[in-house]
Write a protein that holds these residues in place. Structure first.
Motif, PDB file in Angstrom:
ATOM      1  N   THR A 171       0.795  -1.249   0.000  1.00  0.00           N
ATOM      2  CA  THR A 171       0.000   0.000   0.000  1.00  0.00           C
ATOM      3  C   THR A 171       0.822   1.292   0.000  1.00  0.00           C
ATOM      4  OG1 THR A 171      -0.368   0.471   2.373  1.00  0.00           O
ATOM      5  CG2 THR A 171      -1.817  -1.188   1.341  1.00  0.00           C
ATOM      6  N   ASP A 172       2.152   1.237  -0.059  1.00  0.00           N
ATOM      7  CA  ASP A 172       2.909   2.493  -0.073  1.00  0.00           C
ATOM      8  C   ASP A 172       4.246   2.338  -0.799  1.00  0.00           C
ATOM      9  OD1 ASP A 172       3.175   5.203   0.391  1.00  0.00           O
ATOM     10  OD2 ASP A 172       3.999   4.976   2.405  1.00  0.00           O
ATOM     11  N   ILE A 173       4.184   1.785  -2.001  1.00  0.00           N
ATOM     12  CA  ILE A 173       5.400   1.656  -2.811  1.00  0.00           C
ATOM     13  C   ILE A 173       5.779   3.036  -3.349  1.00  0.00           C
ATOM     14  CG2 ILE A 173       6.367   0.692  -4.932  1.00  0.00           C
ATOM     15  CD1 ILE A 173       6.131  -1.336  -2.676  1.00  0.00           C
ATOM     16  N   LYS A 174       7.004   3.451  -3.051  1.00  0.00           N
ATOM     17  CA  LYS A 174       7.545   4.736  -3.500  1.00  0.00           C
ATOM     18  C   LYS A 174       9.048   4.699  -3.272  1.00  0.00           C
ATOM     19  CE  LYS A 174       6.551   6.935   0.983  1.00  0.00           C
ATOM     20  NZ  LYS A 174       5.855   8.048   1.667  1.00  0.00           N
ATOM     21  N   PRO A 175       9.810   5.626  -3.861  1.00  0.00           N
ATOM     22  CA  PRO A 175      11.274   5.554  -3.729  1.00  0.00           C
ATOM     23  C   PRO A 175      11.766   5.581  -2.290  1.00  0.00           C
ATOM     24  CG  PRO A 175      10.669   7.069  -5.484  1.00  0.00           C
ATOM     25  CD  PRO A 175       9.392   6.697  -4.795  1.00  0.00           C
ATOM     26  N   GLU A 176      11.065   6.299  -1.409  1.00  0.00           N
ATOM     27  CA  GLU A 176      11.494   6.387  -0.008  1.00  0.00           C
ATOM     28  C   GLU A 176      11.398   5.047   0.706  1.00  0.00           C
ATOM     29  OE1 GLU A 176      10.277  10.422  -1.353  1.00  0.00           O
ATOM     30  OE2 GLU A 176       9.452   8.403  -1.549  1.00  0.00           O
ATOM     31  N   ASN A 177      10.584   4.129   0.199  1.00  0.00           N
ATOM     32  CA  ASN A 177      10.388   2.839   0.856  1.00  0.00           C
ATOM     33  C   ASN A 177      11.122   1.699   0.157  1.00  0.00           C
ATOM     34  OD1 ASN A 177       8.859   3.940   2.876  1.00  0.00           O
ATOM     35  ND2 ASN A 177       6.900   3.507   1.899  1.00  0.00           N
ATOM     36  N   ILE A 178      12.034   2.048  -0.736  1.00  0.00           N
ATOM     37  CA  ILE A 178      12.925   1.063  -1.351  1.00  0.00           C
ATOM     38  C   ILE A 178      14.334   1.378  -0.859  1.00  0.00           C
ATOM     39  CG2 ILE A 178      13.707   0.024  -3.494  1.00  0.00           C
ATOM     40  CD1 ILE A 178      10.662  -0.133  -3.045  1.00  0.00           C
ATOM     41  N   LEU A 179      14.947   0.454  -0.134  1.00  0.00           N
ATOM     42  CA  LEU A 179      16.256   0.695   0.474  1.00  0.00           C
ATOM     43  C   LEU A 179      17.366  -0.006  -0.305  1.00  0.00           C
ATOM     44  CD1 LEU A 179      15.498   0.451   4.298  1.00  0.00           C
ATOM     45  CD2 LEU A 179      15.331   2.414   2.764  1.00  0.00           C
ATOM     46  N   SER A 242      -7.650   0.406   5.931  1.00  0.00           N
ATOM     47  CA  SER A 242      -8.034   1.796   5.720  1.00  0.00           C
ATOM     48  C   SER A 242      -8.370   2.047   4.260  1.00  0.00           C
ATOM     49  CB  SER A 242      -6.886   2.728   6.150  1.00  0.00           C
ATOM     50  OG  SER A 242      -7.159   4.070   5.796  1.00  0.00           O
ATOM     51  N   LYS A 243      -9.278   2.996   4.014  1.00  0.00           N
ATOM     52  CA  LYS A 243      -9.570   3.443   2.649  1.00  0.00           C
ATOM     53  C   LYS A 243      -8.497   4.415   2.165  1.00  0.00           C
ATOM     54  CE  LYS A 243     -13.668   1.843   1.167  1.00  0.00           C
ATOM     55  NZ  LYS A 243     -13.865   1.234  -0.182  1.00  0.00           N
ATOM     56  N   GLU A 244      -7.854   5.104   3.116  1.00  0.00           N
ATOM     57  CA  GLU A 244      -6.858   6.125   2.771  1.00  0.00           C
ATOM     58  C   GLU A 244      -5.475   5.491   2.748  1.00  0.00           C
ATOM     59  OE1 GLU A 244      -7.841   9.152   1.913  1.00  0.00           O
ATOM     60  OE2 GLU A 244      -9.918   8.659   2.374  1.00  0.00           O
ATOM     61  N   PRO A 249       1.335  10.907  -5.281  1.00  0.00           N
ATOM     62  CA  PRO A 249       1.740  10.714  -6.680  1.00  0.00           C
ATOM     63  C   PRO A 249       1.694   9.261  -7.144  1.00  0.00           C
ATOM     64  CG  PRO A 249       3.274  12.170  -5.548  1.00  0.00           C
ATOM     65  CD  PRO A 249       2.411  11.545  -4.498  1.00  0.00           C
ATOM     66  N   TYR A 250       1.687   8.312  -6.203  1.00  0.00           N
ATOM     67  CA  TYR A 250       1.733   6.890  -6.530  1.00  0.00           C
ATOM     68  C   TYR A 250       0.382   6.207  -6.269  1.00  0.00           C
ATOM     69  CZ  TYR A 250       6.488   8.495  -5.924  1.00  0.00           C
ATOM     70  OH  TYR A 250       7.644   9.251  -6.012  1.00  0.00           O
ATOM     71  N   ARG A 251      -0.651   7.007  -6.038  1.00  0.00           N
ATOM     72  CA  ARG A 251      -1.966   6.484  -5.648  1.00  0.00           C
ATOM     73  C   ARG A 251      -2.733   5.967  -6.856  1.00  0.00           C
ATOM     74  NH1 ARG A 251      -4.408  10.617  -1.931  1.00  0.00           N
ATOM     75  NH2 ARG A 251      -2.837   9.682  -0.537  1.00  0.00           N
ATOM     76  N   ALA A 252      -3.243   4.772  -6.738  1.00  0.00           N
ATOM     77  CA  ALA A 252      -3.969   4.133  -7.835  1.00  0.00           C
ATOM     78  C   ALA A 252      -5.330   4.786  -8.045  1.00  0.00           C
ATOM     79  CB  ALA A 252      -4.143   2.645  -7.549  1.00  0.00           C
ATOM     80  N   LEU A 253      -5.840   4.681  -9.279  1.00  0.00           N
ATOM     81  CA  LEU A 253      -7.119   5.301  -9.623  1.00  0.00           C
ATOM     82  C   LEU A 253      -8.240   4.814  -8.725  1.00  0.00           C
ATOM     83  CD1 LEU A 253      -8.865   7.056 -11.525  1.00  0.00           C
ATOM     84  CD2 LEU A 253      -9.180   5.004 -12.927  1.00  0.00           C
ATOM     85  N   GLU A 254      -8.299   3.500  -8.460  1.00  0.00           N
ATOM     86  CA  GLU A 254      -9.403   2.977  -7.649  1.00  0.00           C
ATOM     87  C   GLU A 254      -9.384   3.540  -6.233  1.00  0.00           C
ATOM     88  OE1 GLU A 254      -6.381  -0.521  -7.959  1.00  0.00           O
ATOM     89  OE2 GLU A 254      -7.071   1.184  -9.152  1.00  0.00           O
ATOM     90  N   VAL A 255      -8.200   3.866  -5.727  1.00  0.00           N
ATOM     91  CA  VAL A 255      -8.109   4.470  -4.387  1.00  0.00           C
ATOM     92  C   VAL A 255      -8.600   5.919  -4.441  1.00  0.00           C
ATOM     93  CG1 VAL A 255      -6.562   5.052  -2.478  1.00  0.00           C
ATOM     94  CG2 VAL A 255      -6.205   2.940  -3.775  1.00  0.00           C
ATOM     95  N   LEU A 256      -8.229   6.651  -5.477  1.00  0.00           N
ATOM     96  CA  LEU A 256      -8.713   8.026  -5.650  1.00  0.00           C
ATOM     97  C   LEU A 256     -10.230   8.075  -5.728  1.00  0.00           C
ATOM     98  CD1 LEU A 256      -6.127   9.330  -8.260  1.00  0.00           C
ATOM     99  CD2 LEU A 256      -6.520  10.328  -6.006  1.00  0.00           C
ATOM    100  N   LEU A 257     -10.827   7.067  -6.374  1.00  0.00           N
ATOM    101  CA  LEU A 257     -12.275   7.047  -6.552  1.00  0.00           C
ATOM    102  C   LEU A 257     -13.011   6.440  -5.361  1.00  0.00           C
ATOM    103  CD1 LEU A 257     -12.610   6.008 -10.317  1.00  0.00           C
ATOM    104  CD2 LEU A 257     -12.557   8.302  -9.319  1.00  0.00           C
ATOM    105  N   GLY A 258     -12.252   5.977  -4.356  1.00  0.00           N
ATOM    106  CA  GLY A 258     -12.883   5.421  -3.163  1.00  0.00           C
ATOM    107  C   GLY A 258     -13.414   4.021  -3.343  1.00  0.00           C
ATOM    108  N   LEU A 259     -12.898   3.277  -4.317  1.00  0.00           N
ATOM    109  CA  LEU A 259     -13.365   1.919  -4.582  1.00  0.00           C
ATOM    110  C   LEU A 259     -12.618   0.916  -3.709  1.00  0.00           C
ATOM    111  CD1 LEU A 259     -13.358   2.152  -8.481  1.00  0.00           C
ATOM    112  CD2 LEU A 259     -15.238   2.658  -6.924  1.00  0.00           C
ATOM    113  N   ASP A 260     -13.125  -0.315  -3.687  1.00  0.00           N
ATOM    114  CA  ASP A 260     -12.396  -1.384  -3.015  1.00  0.00           C
ATOM    115  C   ASP A 260     -11.065  -1.598  -3.737  1.00  0.00           C
ATOM    116  OD1 ASP A 260     -14.465  -1.763  -1.229  1.00  0.00           O
ATOM    117  OD2 ASP A 260     -15.412  -3.335  -2.441  1.00  0.00           O
ATOM    118  N   TYR A 261     -10.058  -2.050  -3.008  1.00  0.00           N
ATOM    119  CA  TYR A 261      -8.747  -2.235  -3.611  1.00  0.00           C
ATOM    120  C   TYR A 261      -8.137  -3.556  -3.182  1.00  0.00           C
ATOM    121  CZ  TYR A 261      -6.935  -0.701   0.960  1.00  0.00           C
ATOM    122  OH  TYR A 261      -6.654  -0.587   2.301  1.00  0.00           O
TER     123      TYR A 261
END
Length: 389
Positions: A171-179, A242-244, A249-261
């Motif tokens: 749920t939070d893939i981004k450059p800061e979370n790749i070591l 959580s829904k949030e 910048p890395y948030r999927a469309l379904e999360v933006l629209l409030g859909l199940d993920y």
């Protein structure tokens, strides 16, 4: 000496939050302090809204570790227990399958009492700085493509392990979370001293004589490995917490629209990560305006790049009315500037037709609007672009 950790945290892009000297706040760590009669604090690696992370000496095993100390506020202990359960599942599956080497290791966990109350503490292997630290040196042109492909293979292998063997969504893939880390000890000279790394969000990785981006040979860069870190926001595939979720910048469309993920949200984020690594530019960098929100702008930028959102997806939940007045029409942003990935890579980044065709054929399936049709980690790993030299 082990490679030292510039720990990637959810709030790493914000200014450091000072230790809160009140019940429910951060534990005011002093250098030299010993936790749990075993871990001696050497240097602060990072500080966020929820936790601080310290480089420590494991006095029992004579090696460096990273200790994450959560705030004592009610609720943080429960969140930490969720994270521990997820990490223990990962550790158990690693032992069972001899896989999952691209996921950071939890070594220990304990509780301690301080002047602000009880704190949950998680002990991790000490790695190198985050991928963001490395990318800061290549912002103009992106990272060399051989390293991009190698790193993506390792991230996707880690996600495949999480998704299929552990039933976990990161749920939070981004450059800061790749070591970063390396088995070659000569790599130490290419990584920042921990004191330079501590408490900085604008870190530049340096080598002898200057910025790493100007010093690092591709052969040295290719000796760097990566691991997926920070399961603090992760959840079970069968029990979203959580829904949030996800950094904007890395948030999927379904999360933006409030859909199940489900697990496809991690693949969308990985697609965004791949573009940023390869170009030095975020795929989507939404900004709020006078009459529209950051989410409005985000949805608009997605439509500009990937085309009209099918009504079945756009209107599959009531929150869609927050963005759309009718199928294909945004409420607050009427003037869009359509562009394709091909044109962005060719016109803005100067990619050749051959290179951009191969890359977009890898990227577009990871950004499919319908989660059930989006590429899986396994399918991404099989793509010819990743295997090409």
């Amino acid at each position: 000496m082990d490679l030292l950790c510039c720990w990637a945290m959810e709030e790493q892009m914000q200014e450091e939050v000072l230790a809160a000297q009140h019940p429910g706040g951060h534990h005011p760590v002093q250098e030299g302090e010993v936790f749990n009669t075993r871990y001696q604090a050497l240097c602060k690696l990072g500080c966020g809204a929820f936790a601080t992370v310290w480089l420590c000496q494991d006095m029992r095993r004579k090696k460096h570790v990273a200790v994450k100390i959560l705030k004592s506020r009610e609720g943080f202990a429960e969140a930490a227990q969720d994270e521990v359960a997820l990490l223990r599942c990962v550790s158990g599956m690693k032992k069972k399958d001899r896989a999952g080497e691209n996921i950071v290791c939890l070594l220990d966990d304990f509780r301690m009492i301080g002047e602000n109350g009880f704190h949950m503490c998680l002990v991790f292997e000490a790695l190198g700085p985050s991928l963001r630290c490395l990318m800061n040196n290549y912002t103009a042109q992106g990272l060399p493509l051989p390293f991009v492909k190698k790193s993506l293979q390792q991230v996707l292998a880690g996600l495949h392990f999480l998704h299929k063997r552990c039933c976990i969504i990161h749920t939070d893939i981004k450059p800061e979370n790749i070591l970063l880390y390396g088995r070659d000890k000569s790599l130490q000279r290419l990584l920042p001293d921990v004191l330079n790394c501590s408490q900085r969000t604008d870190l530049k990785v340096t080598g002898p004589g200057g910025d790493l981006g100007n010093q690092l040979e591709e052969s040295d860069l290719m000796s760097i490995e990566v691991k997926v870190a920070d399961l603090g926001s992760a959840c079970w595939t069968y029990k979203p917490f959580s829904k949030e979720i996800q950094t904007q910048p890395y948030r999927a469309l379904e999360v933006l629209l409030g859909l199940d993920y489900g697990t496809p949200v991690d693949i969308w984020s990985t697609g965004c990560l791949a573009f940023e690594m390869a170009t030095g530019e975020r795929l989507f960098d939404p900004q709020p305006g006078k009459y529209f929100s950051r989410d409005d702008d985000h949805v608009a930028r997605i439509i500009e790049l990937l085309g009209r959102i099918p009504p079945k997806i756009a209107f599959s939940w009531n929150k869609s009315t927050k963005f759309f007045s009718r199928p294909g029409a945004l409420l607050r942003l009427s003037r869009l500037s359509p562009r394709s990935l091909h044109s962005v890579l060719a016109d803005r980044h100067g990619w050749t037709k051959h290179d951009l065709a191969a890359f977009t054929s890898f990227l577009l399936p990871a950004l499919h609007y319908a989660p059930e049709r989006r590429a899986t980690a396994s399918r991404c790993l099989q793509h010819a672009w990743l295997a090409a030299p």
